[in-house]
Design a protein around this motif. Structure first.
Motif, PDB file in Angstrom:
ATOM      1  N   PRO A  57      13.876 -18.112 -45.163  1.00  0.00           N
ATOM      2  CA  PRO A  57      13.510 -19.294 -45.951  1.00  0.00           C
ATOM      3  C   PRO A  57      12.725 -18.972 -47.218  1.00  0.00           C
ATOM      4  O   PRO A  57      12.810 -19.699 -48.202  1.00  0.00           O
ATOM      5  CB  PRO A  57      12.679 -20.138 -44.989  1.00  0.00           C
ATOM      6  CG  PRO A  57      12.203 -19.196 -43.950  1.00  0.00           C
ATOM      7  CD  PRO A  57      13.245 -18.107 -43.850  1.00  0.00           C
ATOM      8  N   GLU A  58      11.967 -17.910 -47.225  1.00  0.00           N
ATOM      9  CA  GLU A  58      11.178 -17.546 -48.407  1.00  0.00           C
ATOM     10  C   GLU A  58      12.006 -16.756 -49.424  1.00  0.00           C
ATOM     11  O   GLU A  58      11.556 -16.531 -50.538  1.00  0.00           O
ATOM     12  CB  GLU A  58       9.946 -16.721 -48.001  1.00  0.00           C
ATOM     13  CG  GLU A  58       9.030 -17.422 -47.019  1.00  0.00           C
ATOM     14  CD  GLU A  58       8.458 -18.711 -47.597  1.00  0.00           C
ATOM     15  OE1 GLU A  58       8.048 -18.710 -48.770  1.00  0.00           O
ATOM     16  OE2 GLU A  58       8.438 -19.724 -46.873  1.00  0.00           O
ATOM     17  N   GLY A  59      13.195 -16.313 -49.019  1.00  0.00           N
ATOM     18  CA  GLY A  59      14.067 -15.571 -49.925  1.00  0.00           C
ATOM     19  C   GLY A  59      13.683 -14.115 -50.117  1.00  0.00           C
ATOM     20  O   GLY A  59      14.183 -13.449 -51.025  1.00  0.00           O
ATOM     21  N   GLU A  60      12.824 -13.597 -49.238  1.00  0.00           N
ATOM     22  CA  GLU A  60      12.368 -12.213 -49.385  1.00  0.00           C
ATOM     23  C   GLU A  60      13.477 -11.207 -49.117  1.00  0.00           C
ATOM     24  O   GLU A  60      13.615 -10.221 -49.856  1.00  0.00           O
ATOM     25  CB  GLU A  60      11.178 -11.944 -48.459  1.00  0.00           C
ATOM     26  CG  GLU A  60       9.934 -12.710 -48.857  1.00  0.00           C
ATOM     27  CD  GLU A  60       8.807 -12.548 -47.856  1.00  0.00           C
ATOM     28  OE1 GLU A  60       8.903 -11.676 -46.954  1.00  0.00           O
ATOM     29  OE2 GLU A  60       7.823 -13.296 -47.971  1.00  0.00           O
ATOM     30  N   ARG A  61      14.254 -11.428 -48.068  1.00  0.00           N
ATOM     31  CA  ARG A  61      15.350 -10.495 -47.756  1.00  0.00           C
ATOM     32  C   ARG A  61      16.403 -10.519 -48.853  1.00  0.00           C
ATOM     33  O   ARG A  61      16.919  -9.480 -49.257  1.00  0.00           O
ATOM     34  CB  ARG A  61      15.971 -10.821 -46.400  1.00  0.00           C
ATOM     35  CG  ARG A  61      15.109 -10.367 -45.236  1.00  0.00           C
ATOM     36  CD  ARG A  61      15.723 -10.602 -43.864  1.00  0.00           C
ATOM     37  NE  ARG A  61      17.130 -10.298 -43.783  1.00  0.00           N
ATOM     38  CZ  ARG A  61      18.048 -11.080 -43.193  1.00  0.00           C
ATOM     39  NH1 ARG A  61      17.686 -12.219 -42.626  1.00  0.00           N
ATOM     40  NH2 ARG A  61      19.297 -10.732 -43.143  1.00  0.00           N
ATOM     41  N   LEU A  62      16.739 -11.711 -49.337  1.00  0.00           N
ATOM     42  CA  LEU A  62      17.715 -11.824 -50.416  1.00  0.00           C
ATOM     43  C   LEU A  62      17.206 -11.111 -51.668  1.00  0.00           C
ATOM     44  O   LEU A  62      17.949 -10.356 -52.306  1.00  0.00           O
ATOM     45  CB  LEU A  62      18.024 -13.284 -50.736  1.00  0.00           C
ATOM     46  CG  LEU A  62      18.962 -13.510 -51.933  1.00  0.00           C
ATOM     47  CD1 LEU A  62      20.302 -12.831 -51.719  1.00  0.00           C
ATOM     48  CD2 LEU A  62      19.145 -15.010 -52.175  1.00  0.00           C
ATOM     49  N   ALA A  63      15.934 -11.300 -52.005  1.00  0.00           N
ATOM     50  CA  ALA A  63      15.362 -10.629 -53.180  1.00  0.00           C
ATOM     51  C   ALA A  63      15.420  -9.112 -53.017  1.00  0.00           C
ATOM     52  O   ALA A  63      15.741  -8.393 -53.970  1.00  0.00           O
ATOM     53  CB  ALA A  63      13.923 -11.097 -53.410  1.00  0.00           C
ATOM     54  N   GLY A  64      15.131  -8.634 -51.827  1.00  0.00           N
ATOM     55  CA  GLY A  64      15.208  -7.192 -51.567  1.00  0.00           C
ATOM     56  C   GLY A  64      16.621  -6.669 -51.689  1.00  0.00           C
ATOM     57  O   GLY A  64      16.862  -5.598 -52.252  1.00  0.00           O
ATOM     58  N   TRP A  65      17.572  -7.436 -51.170  1.00  0.00           N
ATOM     59  CA  TRP A  65      18.984  -7.046 -51.239  1.00  0.00           C
ATOM     60  C   TRP A  65      19.471  -7.027 -52.689  1.00  0.00           C
ATOM     61  O   TRP A  65      20.148  -6.087 -53.113  1.00  0.00           O
ATOM     62  CB  TRP A  65      19.806  -8.008 -50.385  1.00  0.00           C
ATOM     63  CG  TRP A  65      21.245  -7.655 -50.297  1.00  0.00           C
ATOM     64  CD1 TRP A  65      21.819  -6.697 -49.508  1.00  0.00           C
ATOM     65  CD2 TRP A  65      22.319  -8.276 -51.017  1.00  0.00           C
ATOM     66  NE1 TRP A  65      23.185  -6.682 -49.705  1.00  0.00           N
ATOM     67  CE2 TRP A  65      23.506  -7.645 -50.625  1.00  0.00           C
ATOM     68  CE3 TRP A  65      22.372  -9.310 -51.952  1.00  0.00           C
ATOM     69  CZ2 TRP A  65      24.736  -8.006 -51.140  1.00  0.00           C
ATOM     70  CZ3 TRP A  65      23.604  -9.668 -52.463  1.00  0.00           C
ATOM     71  CH2 TRP A  65      24.768  -9.022 -52.053  1.00  0.00           C
TER      72      TRP A  65
END
Length: 157
Positions: free
Chosen positions: A44-52
């Motif tokens: 929900p915070e978009g941290e994994r997407l940002a890392g990817w």
């Protein structure tokens, strides 16, 4: 994504420009295949997407250490090829890029984003490139050539 970079004039094919294309390319991919959004559904915070996305940008930047796209004008990009062997077996694939030098030499490029194959699996990867070279030779007038597999993560072309 790299095929889109070659839409730009050679002087504009820079690492910052290519890295800036990554989020938009993800959005286009997501629009065409919404099910990919499930990869980050529990983020929900978009941290994994940002890392990817950051890792994708690093891979793109690494590609610039392997090739200089300001010096290339590909003859073909994302070329669908198909041929039928004498045995009747039909072979098909998509070639990422074909470069033709002024000398007539042809280079077939296949991008790989993972690790370079271990020695015991290299023959399989080389078969793909040999297949592409065979099909290009059958379908085009280009007579001299070679192929190269560009493995970004391994840092070699």
């Amino acid at each position: 994504m790299l095929e889109r970079l070659f839409d730009d004039p050679a002087a504009e094919r820079t690492a910052p420009r290519a890295k800036a294309m990554v989020p938009g390319q993800w959005e286009r991919l997501l629009a065409s295949k919404p099910e990919l959004g499930e990869l980050f559904a529990e983020d929900p915070e978009g941290e994994r997407l940002a890392g990817w996305l950051g890792e994708a940008e690093r891979l793109v930047e690494r590609w610039f250490t392997l090739e200089d796209p300001t010096r290339l004008e590909p003859a073909e990009r994302e070329l669908f090829v198909e041929t039928e062997l004498d045995s009747g077996l039909r072979l098909r694939g998509v070639i990422d890029r074909i470069d033709v030098a002024p000398s007539g030499d042809v280079r077939i490029v296949d991008y790989k984003t993972g690790k370079a194959p271990r020695p015991e699996y290299r023959d399989g990867a080389l078969f793909q490139m040999t297949f592409y070279a065979l099909v290009v030779r059958r379908l085009r007038a280009w007579s001299r050539g070679g192929s190269s597999s560009c493995t970004w993560a391994a840092g070699r072309c």
